[in-house]
Motif scaffolding. Structure first.
Motif, PDB file in Angstrom:
ATOM      1  N   PRO A 105     -26.150 -20.395  45.992  1.00  8.72           N
ATOM      2  CA  PRO A 105     -24.702 -20.508  45.825  1.00  8.72           C
ATOM      3  C   PRO A 105     -24.168 -19.418  44.909  1.00  8.72           C
ATOM      4  CG  PRO A 105     -25.842 -22.206  44.558  1.00  8.72           C
ATOM      5  CD  PRO A 105     -26.875 -21.534  45.405  1.00  8.72           C
ATOM      6  N   PRO A 106     -22.926 -19.010  45.095  1.00  6.85           N
ATOM      7  CA  PRO A 106     -22.368 -17.932  44.270  1.00  6.85           C
ATOM      8  C   PRO A 106     -22.249 -18.337  42.809  1.00  6.85           C
ATOM      9  CG  PRO A 106     -20.649 -18.992  45.565  1.00  6.85           C
ATOM     10  CD  PRO A 106     -21.945 -19.542  46.049  1.00  6.85           C
ATOM     11  N   GLU A 107     -22.266 -17.335  41.943  1.00  7.14           N
ATOM     12  CA  GLU A 107     -22.135 -17.559  40.510  1.00  7.14           C
ATOM     13  C   GLU A 107     -20.750 -17.133  40.049  1.00  7.14           C
ATOM     14  OE1 GLU A 107     -24.185 -19.041  38.562  1.00  7.14           O
ATOM     15  OE2 GLU A 107     -26.130 -19.001  39.591  1.00  7.14           O
ATOM     16  N   LEU A 108     -20.323 -17.713  38.959  1.00  6.57           N
ATOM     17  CA  LEU A 108     -19.061 -17.344  38.332  1.00  6.57           C
ATOM     18  C   LEU A 108     -19.155 -15.909  37.826  1.00  6.57           C
ATOM     19  CD1 LEU A 108     -16.289 -18.563  37.398  1.00  6.57           C
ATOM     20  CD2 LEU A 108     -17.417 -19.122  35.239  1.00  6.57           C
ATOM     21  N   ASP A 109     -18.068 -15.146  37.982  1.00 10.50           N
ATOM     22  CA  ASP A 109     -18.035 -13.776  37.497  1.00 10.50           C
ATOM     23  C   ASP A 109     -18.394 -13.724  36.015  1.00 10.50           C
ATOM     24  OD1 ASP A 109     -16.543 -11.317  36.263  1.00 10.50           O
ATOM     25  OD2 ASP A 109     -16.603 -10.921  38.415  1.00 10.50           O
ATOM     26  N   GLU A 110     -19.127 -12.689  35.632  1.00  8.74           N
ATOM     27  CA  GLU A 110     -19.656 -12.588  34.266  1.00  8.74           C
ATOM     28  C   GLU A 110     -18.565 -12.645  33.208  1.00  8.74           C
ATOM     29  OE1 GLU A 110     -22.595  -9.622  31.677  1.00  8.74           O
ATOM     30  OE2 GLU A 110     -22.365  -9.359  33.844  1.00  8.74           O
ATOM     31  N   LYS A 111     -17.397 -12.085  33.504  1.00  9.49           N
ATOM     32  CA  LYS A 111     -16.326 -12.055  32.504  1.00  9.49           C
ATOM     33  C   LYS A 111     -15.820 -13.462  32.170  1.00  9.49           C
ATOM     34  CE  LYS A 111     -12.276 -10.494  33.792  1.00  9.49           C
ATOM     35  NZ  LYS A 111     -11.212  -9.665  34.390  1.00  9.49           N
ATOM     36  N   ALA A 148     -13.317 -23.526  41.146  1.00 10.90           N
ATOM     37  CA  ALA A 148     -14.437 -24.311  41.666  1.00 10.90           C
ATOM     38  C   ALA A 148     -15.766 -23.752  41.173  1.00 10.90           C
ATOM     39  CB  ALA A 148     -14.389 -24.330  43.189  1.00 10.90           C
ATOM     40  N   LEU A 149     -15.871 -22.424  41.082  1.00 15.31           N
ATOM     41  CA  LEU A 149     -17.096 -21.814  40.567  1.00 15.31           C
ATOM     42  C   LEU A 149     -17.283 -22.129  39.081  1.00 15.31           C
ATOM     43  CD1 LEU A 149     -17.155 -18.286  42.262  1.00 15.31           C
ATOM     44  CD2 LEU A 149     -18.560 -20.266  42.798  1.00 15.31           C
ATOM     45  N   LEU A 150     -16.179 -22.187  38.343  1.00 16.01           N
ATOM     46  CA  LEU A 150     -16.277 -22.547  36.919  1.00 16.01           C
ATOM     47  C   LEU A 150     -16.798 -23.969  36.764  1.00 16.01           C
ATOM     48  CD1 LEU A 150     -13.941 -21.776  33.997  1.00 16.01           C
ATOM     49  CD2 LEU A 150     -14.380 -24.180  34.516  1.00 16.01           C
ATOM     50  N   VAL A 151     -16.242 -24.891  37.525  1.00 12.90           N
ATOM     51  CA  VAL A 151     -16.707 -26.282  37.453  1.00 12.90           C
ATOM     52  C   VAL A 151     -18.154 -26.383  37.907  1.00 12.90           C
ATOM     53  CG1 VAL A 151     -16.345 -28.635  38.299  1.00 12.90           C
ATOM     54  CG2 VAL A 151     -14.375 -27.203  37.742  1.00 12.90           C
ATOM     55  N   GLN A 152     -18.506 -25.611  38.942  1.00  6.42           N
ATOM     56  CA  GLN A 152     -19.889 -25.612  39.424  1.00  6.42           C
ATOM     57  C   GLN A 152     -20.843 -25.116  38.338  1.00  6.42           C
ATOM     58  OE1 GLN A 152     -20.930 -26.821  42.380  1.00  6.42           O
ATOM     59  NE2 GLN A 152     -23.021 -26.475  41.736  1.00  6.42           N
ATOM     60  N   THR A 153     -20.397 -24.147  37.556  1.00  2.32           N
ATOM     61  CA  THR A 153     -21.215 -23.652  36.449  1.00  2.32           C
ATOM     62  C   THR A 153     -21.445 -24.755  35.418  1.00  2.32           C
ATOM     63  OG1 THR A 153     -20.357 -21.404  36.743  1.00  2.32           O
ATOM     64  CG2 THR A 153     -21.364 -21.911  34.620  1.00  2.32           C
ATOM     65  N   MET A 154     -20.392 -25.506  35.104  1.00  5.13           N
ATOM     66  CA  MET A 154     -20.537 -26.625  34.172  1.00  5.13           C
ATOM     67  C   MET A 154     -21.492 -27.673  34.725  1.00  5.13           C
ATOM     68  SD  MET A 154     -16.555 -27.065  32.932  1.00  5.13           S
ATOM     69  CE  MET A 154     -16.945 -28.336  31.727  1.00  5.13           C
ATOM     70  N   LEU A 155     -21.374 -27.927  36.018  1.00  9.58           N
ATOM     71  CA  LEU A 155     -22.227 -28.932  36.663  1.00  9.58           C
ATOM     72  C   LEU A 155     -23.693 -28.498  36.618  1.00  9.58           C
ATOM     73  CD1 LEU A 155     -21.985 -31.648  38.049  1.00  9.58           C
ATOM     74  CD2 LEU A 155     -21.618 -30.466  40.218  1.00  9.58           C
TER      75      LEU A 155
END
Length: 334
Positions: A173-179, A251-258
């Motif tokens: 799955p894609p990752e949140l942008d590094e910034k 959605a990617l930010l929330v996925q990172t938290m998850l």
């Protein structure tokens, strides 16, 4: 299937002369699906004995999307659709400049070998565009291959899907942008205090990140609107495109938290460090897992999942973040 398995299957199909004339590649159109499409073209076009060699002019040009016998069809920047006007010249009302996708496919290969048409985000085709493509799918010119890339195959016409060999890719799955990733993980790593005030501070920091995501989405979308004069959109349509881009990144930010709290759950349940997603943060994750019970670790994951559902219902962001972050149980260093 994994991309390496898909490559092996394609190679076998070429060796046994069972290659299809059209493939529907299901995966990220700018990720694994594009990688496989490039591999297929290199495999068929490379003249080296170890094709695809990856280093000859043909392989490099295919990878850089500048090869003369490949046409990459993209959704228009502003409207994010693939229109019938991109397919063929049509009448004088067509404002799209040549070359046209179907016209290209109908012409003779410049190098005398295979010719490829690649539709990136094929699900963005309008019904007219899809219908225009059908005839080529039904009666493809010799040594011509169509590669339709999409992560939403259900959006394609059934008649399109039925005329393609489908390759369903499994990819990371894609990752949140590094910034955005770095400040978010810094917030998650250092949030060790408990209570409403700590939750409020954590929510404020995450809201700041979301604010930056929204501002960047607006800036990028506005720039694409300015560069692309193919179609005029009203204010509501432009706002919808900006909103869609923001929600995709949220959605990617929330996925990172998850993923973060699932890693903590894995540590608490003694699943082994090899299953941890964020390997670079093992020490921090072990500290955050210290002193947490299995039930608490599960509840943390469930809290983030419910937080995501409530964000999708357009409930106030700050309120949702603060409420659910206050329910997160944090571990303490030994």
């Amino acid at each position: 299937m994994l991309i390496e398995e898909a490559k092996a299957n394609i190679r076998h199909a070429v060796e046994t002369d069972r290659i299809a004339h059209a493939y529907l590649i299901v995966g990220s159109p700018r990720g694994a699906a594009a990688e496989l499409a490039i591999y297929i073209m290199q495999l068929l076009a490379c003249k080296e004995h170890n094709a695809p060699c990856g280093t000859c002019d043909t392989c490099r040009q295919i990878k850089d999307k500048i090869w003369c016998d490949a046409f990459w069809l993209m959704p228009m920047k502003k409207s994010r659709i693939i229109s019938v006007d991109q397919m063929r010249r049509g009448d004088e009302s067509n404002k799209i400049k040549p070359p046209y996708f179907l016209t290209f496919l109908s012409e003779t290969s410049l190098l005398g070998g295979w010719k490829f048409g690649i539709a990136t985000g094929a699900d963005r085709m309008t019904e007219q565009a899809a219908n225009a493509l059908l005839k080529t799918l039904e009666e493809p010119p010799p040594k011509t291959m169509l590669l339709l890339l999409t992560d939403a195959p259900q959006q394609l016409l059934p008649t399109i899907r039925s005329r393609c060999a489908t390759i369903q890719l499994v990819e990371q799955p894609p990752e949140l942008d590094e910034k955005y990733f770095e400040p978010l993980v810094d917030t998650l790593s250092n949030s060790i205090s408990k209570g409403p005030l700590a939750a409020s501070a954590m929510a404020a920091r995450i809201e700041d990140i979301l604010g930056q995501i929204e501002a960047d989405a607006k800036k990028e979308a506005k720039a694409s609107f300015k560069d692309d004069e193919e179609i005029d959109l009203d204010d509501d349509q432009e706002e919808a495109i900006i909103r869609s881009l923001f929600l995709e990144r949220r959605a990617l930010l929330v996925q990172t938290m998850l993923r973060w709290y699932r890693d903590i759950l894995a540590i608490v349940s003694k699943a082994g460090d090899e299953v941890i997603h964020y390997q670079d943060y093992l020490d921090t994750l072990h500290k955050r897992a210290n002193g947490i019970t299995l039930a608490q670790a599960i509840a943390n994951v469930e809290a983030i999942e419910e937080m995501n559902r409530q964000l999708d219902r357009s409930i106030g962001t700050g309120t949702v973040l603060q409420y659910w972050l206050d329910r997160i149980v944090v571990g303490t260093e030994k």
